[in-house]
Motif scaffolding. Structure first.
Motif, PDB file in Angstrom:
ATOM      1  N   ASN A 125       0.688  -1.069   0.004  1.00  0.00           N
ATOM      2  CA  ASN A 125       0.009  -0.006  -0.016  1.00  0.00           C
ATOM      3  C   ASN A 125       0.852   1.293   0.081  1.00  0.00           C
ATOM      4  O   ASN A 125       1.886   1.157   0.840  1.00  0.00           O
ATOM      5  CB  ASN A 125      -0.889  -0.180   1.390  1.00  0.00           C
ATOM      6  CG  ASN A 125      -1.759   1.089   1.311  1.00  0.00           C
ATOM      7  OD1 ASN A 125      -2.724   1.572   0.530  1.00  0.00           O
ATOM      8  ND2 ASN A 125      -1.336   2.042   2.304  1.00  0.00           N
ATOM      9  N   ASN A 170       1.174   5.518  -0.058  1.00  0.00           N
ATOM     10  CA  ASN A 170       0.535   6.865  -0.310  1.00  0.00           C
ATOM     11  C   ASN A 170       1.470   8.025  -0.958  1.00  0.00           C
ATOM     12  O   ASN A 170       2.516   7.793  -1.238  1.00  0.00           O
ATOM     13  CB  ASN A 170       0.575   7.630   1.226  1.00  0.00           C
ATOM     14  CG  ASN A 170       0.227   6.556   2.382  1.00  0.00           C
ATOM     15  OD1 ASN A 170       0.830   6.263   3.395  1.00  0.00           O
ATOM     16  ND2 ASN A 170      -1.114   6.426   2.343  1.00  0.00           N
ATOM     17  N   SER A 171       0.613   8.827  -1.801  1.00  0.00           N
ATOM     18  CA  SER A 171       1.196   9.685  -2.388  1.00  0.00           C
ATOM     19  C   SER A 171       1.836  10.718  -1.570  1.00  0.00           C
ATOM     20  O   SER A 171       1.243  10.912  -0.361  1.00  0.00           O
ATOM     21  CB  SER A 171       0.509  10.676  -3.373  1.00  0.00           C
ATOM     22  OG  SER A 171      -0.995  10.769  -2.854  1.00  0.00           O
ATOM     23  N   SER A 172       2.693  11.693  -1.967  1.00  0.00           N
ATOM     24  CA  SER A 172       3.005  12.803  -1.188  1.00  0.00           C
ATOM     25  C   SER A 172       2.458  13.751  -1.465  1.00  0.00           C
ATOM     26  O   SER A 172       2.910  14.788  -2.405  1.00  0.00           O
ATOM     27  CB  SER A 172       4.661  13.010  -1.319  1.00  0.00           C
ATOM     28  OG  SER A 172       5.307  11.829  -0.845  1.00  0.00           O
ATOM     29  N   PRO A 212       0.847  17.645  -1.878  1.00  0.00           N
ATOM     30  CA  PRO A 212      -0.050  17.535  -2.977  1.00  0.00           C
ATOM     31  C   PRO A 212       1.024  17.316  -4.465  1.00  0.00           C
ATOM     32  O   PRO A 212       2.040  17.624  -4.438  1.00  0.00           O
ATOM     33  CB  PRO A 212      -0.557  18.996  -3.430  1.00  0.00           C
ATOM     34  CG  PRO A 212       0.396  19.788  -2.685  1.00  0.00           C
ATOM     35  CD  PRO A 212       1.044  19.124  -1.540  1.00  0.00           C
ATOM     36  N   LYS A 258       2.735  14.585  -5.778  1.00  0.00           N
ATOM     37  CA  LYS A 258       3.781  13.919  -5.761  1.00  0.00           C
ATOM     38  C   LYS A 258       3.825  12.372  -5.528  1.00  0.00           C
ATOM     39  O   LYS A 258       3.103  12.176  -4.647  1.00  0.00           O
ATOM     40  CB  LYS A 258       4.825  14.605  -4.773  1.00  0.00           C
ATOM     41  CG  LYS A 258       5.664  15.606  -5.618  1.00  0.00           C
ATOM     42  CD  LYS A 258       6.876  15.802  -4.587  1.00  0.00           C
ATOM     43  CE  LYS A 258       6.406  16.324  -3.126  1.00  0.00           C
ATOM     44  NZ  LYS A 258       5.900  17.665  -3.136  1.00  0.00           N
ATOM     45  N   MET A 272       7.954   4.495  -2.971  1.00  0.00           N
ATOM     46  CA  MET A 272       6.623   4.128  -3.063  1.00  0.00           C
ATOM     47  C   MET A 272       6.445   3.510  -4.512  1.00  0.00           C
ATOM     48  O   MET A 272       5.919   2.360  -4.785  1.00  0.00           O
ATOM     49  CB  MET A 272       5.699   5.219  -2.866  1.00  0.00           C
ATOM     50  CG  MET A 272       5.723   5.945  -1.467  1.00  0.00           C
ATOM     51  SD  MET A 272       4.902   4.793  -0.332  1.00  0.00           S
ATOM     52  CE  MET A 272       6.431   4.789   0.859  1.00  0.00           C
ATOM     53  N   THR A 303      -3.228   5.076  -2.001  1.00  0.00           N
ATOM     54  CA  THR A 303      -3.815   5.652  -1.191  1.00  0.00           C
ATOM     55  C   THR A 303      -3.397   7.028  -0.821  1.00  0.00           C
ATOM     56  O   THR A 303      -2.562   7.334  -0.013  1.00  0.00           O
ATOM     57  CB  THR A 303      -4.139   5.036   0.287  1.00  0.00           C
ATOM     58  OG1 THR A 303      -4.242   3.492   0.016  1.00  0.00           O
ATOM     59  CG2 THR A 303      -5.108   5.568   1.160  1.00  0.00           C
ATOM     60  N   PHE A 306      -3.155  10.590   0.811  1.00  0.00           N
ATOM     61  CA  PHE A 306      -3.627  10.850   2.234  1.00  0.00           C
ATOM     62  C   PHE A 306      -3.555  12.567   2.088  1.00  0.00           C
ATOM     63  O   PHE A 306      -2.687  13.535   2.224  1.00  0.00           O
ATOM     64  CB  PHE A 306      -2.564  10.576   3.373  1.00  0.00           C
ATOM     65  CG  PHE A 306      -2.835  11.160   4.700  1.00  0.00           C
ATOM     66  CD1 PHE A 306      -3.808  10.566   5.415  1.00  0.00           C
ATOM     67  CD2 PHE A 306      -2.173  11.890   5.271  1.00  0.00           C
ATOM     68  CE1 PHE A 306      -4.349  10.891   6.619  1.00  0.00           C
ATOM     69  CE2 PHE A 306      -2.609  12.578   6.582  1.00  0.00           C
ATOM     70  CZ  PHE A 306      -3.502  11.838   7.197  1.00  0.00           C
ATOM     71  N   LEU A 336      -8.038  16.013  -5.749  1.00  0.00           N
ATOM     72  CA  LEU A 336      -6.736  15.897  -5.924  1.00  0.00           C
ATOM     73  C   LEU A 336      -6.462  14.296  -5.659  1.00  0.00           C
ATOM     74  O   LEU A 336      -5.557  13.816  -6.217  1.00  0.00           O
ATOM     75  CB  LEU A 336      -6.089  16.883  -4.700  1.00  0.00           C
ATOM     76  CG  LEU A 336      -4.654  16.643  -4.630  1.00  0.00           C
ATOM     77  CD1 LEU A 336      -3.851  16.977  -5.707  1.00  0.00           C
ATOM     78  CD2 LEU A 336      -4.449  17.631  -3.445  1.00  0.00           C
ATOM     79  N   PHE A 373      -8.025   8.412   1.893  1.00  0.00           N
ATOM     80  CA  PHE A 373      -7.675   8.765   3.229  1.00  0.00           C
ATOM     81  C   PHE A 373      -7.800  10.101   3.087  1.00  0.00           C
ATOM     82  O   PHE A 373      -6.862  11.216   3.358  1.00  0.00           O
ATOM     83  CB  PHE A 373      -6.262   8.355   3.399  1.00  0.00           C
ATOM     84  CG  PHE A 373      -6.306   7.867   4.983  1.00  0.00           C
ATOM     85  CD1 PHE A 373      -6.902   8.520   6.068  1.00  0.00           C
ATOM     86  CD2 PHE A 373      -5.491   6.963   5.352  1.00  0.00           C
ATOM     87  CE1 PHE A 373      -6.640   8.480   7.266  1.00  0.00           C
ATOM     88  CE2 PHE A 373      -5.448   6.334   6.777  1.00  0.00           C
ATOM     89  CZ  PHE A 373      -5.987   7.247   7.710  1.00  0.00           C
ATOM     90  N   ARG A 425     -10.193   1.020  -1.182  1.00  0.00           N
ATOM     91  CA  ARG A 425      -9.737   1.130   0.068  1.00  0.00           C
ATOM     92  C   ARG A 425     -10.093   2.206   0.887  1.00  0.00           C
ATOM     93  O   ARG A 425     -10.270   3.321   0.611  1.00  0.00           O
ATOM     94  CB  ARG A 425      -8.076   0.754   0.095  1.00  0.00           C
ATOM     95  CG  ARG A 425      -7.621   0.700   1.649  1.00  0.00           C
ATOM     96  CD  ARG A 425      -6.634   1.626   1.793  1.00  0.00           C
ATOM     97  NE  ARG A 425      -6.586   2.296   3.201  1.00  0.00           N
ATOM     98  CZ  ARG A 425      -5.496   2.896   3.774  1.00  0.00           C
ATOM     99  NH1 ARG A 425      -4.134   2.662   3.069  1.00  0.00           N
ATOM    100  NH2 ARG A 425      -5.526   3.465   4.700  1.00  0.00           N
ATOM    101  N   TYR A 458      -8.806  -0.592   6.011  1.00  0.00           N
ATOM    102  CA  TYR A 458      -7.275  -0.626   6.599  1.00  0.00           C
ATOM    103  C   TYR A 458      -7.573  -0.090   7.935  1.00  0.00           C
ATOM    104  O   TYR A 458      -8.553   0.453   8.473  1.00  0.00           O
ATOM    105  CB  TYR A 458      -6.524   0.202   6.087  1.00  0.00           C
ATOM    106  CG  TYR A 458      -5.318  -0.150   5.338  1.00  0.00           C
ATOM    107  CD1 TYR A 458      -5.509  -1.145   4.213  1.00  0.00           C
ATOM    108  CD2 TYR A 458      -3.950   0.098   5.779  1.00  0.00           C
ATOM    109  CE1 TYR A 458      -4.228  -1.691   4.016  1.00  0.00           C
ATOM    110  CE2 TYR A 458      -2.707  -0.528   5.460  1.00  0.00           C
ATOM    111  CZ  TYR A 458      -2.834  -1.407   4.561  1.00  0.00           C
ATOM    112  OH  TYR A 458      -1.749  -2.003   3.971  1.00  0.00           O
TER     113      TYR A 458
END
Lengths: 518, 518
Positions: B234, B236-238, B240, B242, B247, B264, B266, B283, B309, B346, B380
């Motif tokens: 799993n 997460n993007s960074s 905004p 990125k 990852m 996912t 966040f 976004l 998320f 998810r 999750y």
């Protein structure tokens, strides 16, 4: 980032300054929320038909007992098959009568700005009603209710905009003699709150007294009072298959005076109702429709609400359970039936928990969300209920109000608005991949009202929370309770109305109040 | 009865004997529940189109940054407009790629009986993942996680049938050096549980090690491992806009090995995302679709899940909030978008609360119910999360499992069955207006399985509860925790597989483990 929060907790430090709950509730303005979600409908059309068919067969073949002689006489006149106390009615008659009930109506308390609309997509929340006991954290134990505790819970009822009506006594003040209890509590309720009030159907004298007090509090003439609903009563059937004397009597008095009634069977699956949830719902529907048909026959078009209070017992102990999966499904199924019959629906907040802890909140949360999912119009006991309704808790009241306030916020259309400025492509372009949204104009224009603001939740990080005393939620709620009490101001009331109320209470006490042998 | 419970609490006395929670969990058998409720859809079709249009404009006009050089090369090959790290892609390409992703797939762990199906109406729950800290009531304070605590939470993950997969580390064991942490935790996870495991995308060596360990634990050949998903990652993007190096690297490694990925973003509205919920969702959708399009280009048809998320910050402090009305609506909106794109979804259980109290449970309850309402396939952090994911709590784990178990029970079709024996007109006739349903055959035939049976809730009345020690829910959960640990038996494992795992861990430790400079 793999959801290792160390990197994404940019706000952690700033959270140290998070505002704490307090009497400055920062709550939303008074309004009646609209439940815009499609209801959750676990029954297929055949399931709705099966429950309807079952309820009709109960009414036609088995019948409902009425322990009220006047009701028996009315049923005979209406052509029912009456055998002693047992009343059987045909489905055509039931459906013809139920169709006369309005799908929506208003109740107007002494402050017309607090008028509530019952039915349609409106969802209303009321305080806990009728626990014989009270408990708060400073007492640390369960005690029989008093008038002072009752009045304090009425102050909470008034203070929170998310509470739309003042239900029954938020705690039973057993320090006041039963003959005059209704006089004292209604005086408190009608002076400490300006929200819709309720009369217990506990004998003719009480019901008449309360109607008179609501009339006086509103400064209404007899005709004005009777012209439309200003109050209501709520009755429970004596499941299985019975309506007792005072309940039916109270409803008859209210509908003849133009007031509203709610009929709420309390069917515990496995105890006074079948162990199957559809069976318990079917029994509940039959009991409720029988009474509603009677009331529509007596006063066609009178405002009636069908209630659901179907849960299950713990089969090992017989203890009632609340907020269970079975309770949620029963509530949703009854919602489908209420829409089938075109009647407004009442449901409840409830729990089996004895203290305002995690169990209390997951059970109550389940109950409240099932009320939302069922399309309930009236949510009884929404704040303050513990121990299956045997304890009123001010801390739980505060905690429940946070949940109810969030439910009301949830229904604000701006949360799901998708106009171009909501989609915010320009703001995303402005911030790019290296910026932050805090400071930009798009955020500044909206930040004050963008999000729900809590009054008892603590959103600070652990260290800030610990520095602040490591206060758990019930203790925070206890503080909020006292902050509300210390800053409470009763709503304005005309001197004449207040004087008339006082005079009435004195006179009725001199007359001995109400008989207590109902 | 006027809802004065004194009369209707027939079960009160019997409740004294109510069974208490314990290691004998009386839980339902392992199964994958089906979410049969229609999802809650706050967006009209125009709203779905508006978010889609916004996401496409972000991808076309603004672009997403990829800090991964390999991804940049692939994007160039795919015809994207690449400028440094910024990648812009057209909507036709995005939609063509996303359409290749399966709407449903399976993941098979070492015990094939624990296979999970991701997508469709299936709803799966997993343990809390990645908190750096641990707290339990006997400690009474928050401490950095250890391997032993992590292993104990893995024992809970295995013990509860309502937990379908073992997500990330249930607490980060910071007493184990980061270079070999994945080796020790995965060894524990793969021996203490037989459920689907996860690899953190924290650098090539870790990802390759974990894939190898999952292969060895299952006794699989290379080909067998690669033939279908046996694990997942799993990311997460960074936000905004990125995606970082490890990852994307981890996902590329997994999909090339036939394994599953969840993407996912966040996005905290008002912080790293627009203050408007639709903007934050837009976004999030753009960031997720960009990565999923990349993966589908690399391995058409590879199993991808889109994650949500999206929550909001407290605008006064910047502290993240969870389980808010805004969070719930964002989750539901993302559910609508996931269905629009044909991707499994998810969501999460989550809360801001620092201790397992009422706030923790209403926030988590809101989050869990919004996951249900959104049609989420994977939930999750469903058990054990506190303090915005910074604390893992075994008591909260137990309490959450009660709520999750109730949600799973809620989806059992028997609760809403309406066959003639469910409607129970004959049972109602048999009992009549003066009887009780406890003793009749209709009840006897069903009472053992009729209702949800709790393991940590206490349904006894106040007096019985008080006599039993007046134990609040977190303390009861603490006892259940230790009862589970003391009776825990690891699932069976072939000696060869265990030996191969041990050998691998020893060898990789000798080699120095994984680099820690990712």
């Amino acid at each position: 980032m793999n959801e290792q929060p160390r990197r994404r907790r940019a706000g952690g430090r700033a959270a140290n300054t998070a505002r704490r709950g307090g009497a400055d509730l920062h709550q939303s303005d008074w309004r009646i929320p609209l439940n815009t979600d499609a209801p959750t409908e676990p029954l297929r059309p055949e399931g709705v038909q099966a429950i309807h068919e079952g309820a009709m067969r109960i009414l036609e073949e088995i019948g409902i007992d009425y322990l009220n002689p006047e009701a028996i006489e009315i049923w005979k006149e209406a052509g029912a098959i009456v055998s002693g106390e047992n009343v059987r009615i045909g489905r055509d008659f039931v459906m013809e009568m139920v169709a006369k009930a309005p799908s929506q109506f208003t109740i107007t308390p002494r402050n017309p700005a607090r008028e509530i609309t019952v039915g349609g997509k409106h969802i209303l929340f009321g305080n806990v009603s009728s626990p014989p006991n009270y408990m708060d954290l400073s007492l640390g134990r369960k005690v029989p209710g008093t008038r002072e505790q009752c009045a304090n819970l009425l102050r909470l009822t008034q203070a929170f905009n998310c509470i739309h009506f003042a239900g029954g006594y938020p705690v039973e003040p057993v320090d006041v003699h039963a003959s005059v209890r209704h006089l004292d509590v209604l005086f408190d309720k009608l002076t400490l709150t300006d929200k819709v009030a309720h009369a217990y159907s506990l004998g003719p004298a009480r019901v008449e007294d309360v109607m008179e007090m609501v009339r006086l509090a509103g400064g209404l003439s007899e005709d004005e009072f009777r012209a439309r609903p200003h109050m209501y009563t709520n009755i429970n059937s004596s499941s299985p298959l019975k309506h007792d004397y005072p309940m039916i009597d109270g409803c008859l008095r209210l509908i003849r005076a133009g007031q509203a009634v709610m009929v709420t069977p309390f069917t515990l699956a496995g105890a006074m109702a079948p162990v199957t949830m559809a069976g318990a719902v079917t029994l509940s529907i039959a009991e409720a429709l029988s009474a509603i048909a009677l009331f529509q026959y007596v006063r066609p078009g009178c405002p009636c609400v069908i209630g659901t209070f179907t849960s299950n017992v713990d089969m090992k102990s017989g203890a009632p359970a609340f907020g269970t999966p079975e309770y949620m499904r029963a509530t949703q199924m009854t919602g489908q039936m209420a829409r089938f019959y075109g009647l407004p629906l009442r449901a409840s907040g409830s729990c089996a928990a004895n203290v305002p802890d995690g169990q209390a909140m997951w059970e109550t949360g389940n109950a409240l969300w099932s009320a939302v999912q069922s399309g309930a119009n009236v949510v009884y006991h929404a704040a303050g209920w513990l121990e299956g309704g045997l304890i009123a808790s001010p801390e739980k009241f505060i905690m429940d109000c946070e949940v109810i306030s969030m439910i009301q916020r949830y229904f604000e259309p701006e949360l799901v608005a998708t106009e171009p400025e909501d989609i915010a492509v320009d703001a995303i372009r402005e911030v790019g991949s290296h910026g932050h949204f805090f400071g930009i104009q798009h955020t500044q224009d909206r930040y004050e009202t963008a999000f729900y603001s809590p009054f008892v939740s603590d959103w600070r990080n652990f260290e800030a929370w610990e520095l602040g005393g490591a206060v758990w939620t019930p203790e925070r709620a206890h503080r909020v309770y006292h902050e509300i009490l210390s800053s409470f101001e009763p709503p304005p009331m005309a001197d004449a109305a207040r004087g008339a109320l006082e005079e009435f209470v004195i006179r009725r006490k001199e007359e001995g109040g109400a008989p207590t042998d109902f």
